[in-house]
Write a protein that holds these residues in place. Structure first.
Motif, PDB file in Angstrom:
ATOM      1  N   MET A  18       0.828  -1.212   0.000  1.00  0.00           N
ATOM      2  CA  MET A  18       0.000   0.000   0.000  1.00  0.00           C
ATOM      3  C   MET A  18       0.861   1.260   0.000  1.00  0.00           C
ATOM      4  O   MET A  18       0.560   2.226  -0.720  1.00  0.00           O
ATOM      5  N   VAL A  19       1.939   1.266   0.768  1.00  0.00           N
ATOM      6  CA  VAL A  19       2.839   2.429   0.780  1.00  0.00           C
ATOM      7  C   VAL A  19       3.496   2.604  -0.578  1.00  0.00           C
ATOM      8  O   VAL A  19       3.612   3.723  -1.092  1.00  0.00           O
ATOM      9  N   MET A  21       2.306   1.655  -3.522  1.00  0.00           N
ATOM     10  CA  MET A  21       1.311   2.145  -4.476  1.00  0.00           C
ATOM     11  C   MET A  21       1.004   3.629  -4.248  1.00  0.00           C
ATOM     12  O   MET A  21       0.885   4.395  -5.206  1.00  0.00           O
ATOM     13  N   MET A  22       0.894   4.050  -3.008  1.00  0.00           N
ATOM     14  CA  MET A  22       0.633   5.460  -2.732  1.00  0.00           C
ATOM     15  C   MET A  22       1.797   6.334  -3.175  1.00  0.00           C
ATOM     16  O   MET A  22       1.587   7.428  -3.718  1.00  0.00           O
ATOM     17  N   PHE A  23       3.023   5.866  -2.970  1.00  0.00           N
ATOM     18  CA  PHE A  23       4.194   6.602  -3.407  1.00  0.00           C
ATOM     19  C   PHE A  23       4.192   6.764  -4.927  1.00  0.00           C
ATOM     20  O   PHE A  23       4.438   7.860  -5.448  1.00  0.00           O
ATOM     21  N   ASN A  24       3.885   5.690  -5.661  1.00  0.00           N
ATOM     22  CA  ASN A  24       3.859   5.766  -7.118  1.00  0.00           C
ATOM     23  C   ASN A  24       2.751   6.670  -7.629  1.00  0.00           C
ATOM     24  O   ASN A  24       2.959   7.442  -8.571  1.00  0.00           O
ATOM     25  N   VAL A  25       1.595   6.603  -7.018  1.00  0.00           N
ATOM     26  CA  VAL A  25       0.470   7.456  -7.447  1.00  0.00           C
ATOM     27  C   VAL A  25       0.787   8.924  -7.182  1.00  0.00           C
ATOM     28  O   VAL A  25       0.533   9.784  -8.027  1.00  0.00           O
ATOM     29  N   MET A  26       1.370   9.218  -6.031  1.00  0.00           N
ATOM     30  CA  MET A  26       1.707  10.617  -5.725  1.00  0.00           C
ATOM     31  C   MET A  26       2.784  11.138  -6.674  1.00  0.00           C
ATOM     32  O   MET A  26       2.713  12.290  -7.117  1.00  0.00           O
ATOM     33  N   ASN A  27       3.762  10.330  -7.032  1.00  0.00           N
ATOM     34  CA  ASN A  27       4.785  10.771  -7.968  1.00  0.00           C
ATOM     35  C   ASN A  27       4.213  10.955  -9.372  1.00  0.00           C
ATOM     36  O   ASN A  27       4.610  11.866 -10.089  1.00  0.00           O
ATOM     37  N   SER A  30       1.882  14.204  -9.355  1.00  0.00           N
ATOM     38  CA  SER A  30       2.470  15.470  -8.930  1.00  0.00           C
ATOM     39  C   SER A  30       3.332  16.103 -10.017  1.00  0.00           C
ATOM     40  O   SER A  30       3.861  17.190  -9.804  1.00  0.00           O
TER      41      SER A  30
END
Length: 51
Positions: A18-19, A21-27, A30
């Protein structure tokens, strides 16, 4: 208790997925792309060749 170890590994695996996936989505979302059509006209230079 060794019987609970697989459950803890599964929780850690899901947490890190989950961390990740969230990191990839935010990058991905952004990124701010500049409009290249505006810069195209500004960089136009006149070159005069003198032989």
């Amino acid at each position: 208790m060794p019987q609970m170890a697989p459950m803890m590994w599964l929780n850690l695996f899901m947490f890190f997925i989950m961390v990740f996936m969230m990191f990839n989505v935010m990058n991905y979302f952004s990124m701010i792309y500049k409009n290249k059509s505006l810069n195209f006209f500004l960089k136009k230079t006149l070159i005069i060749w003198k032989w």
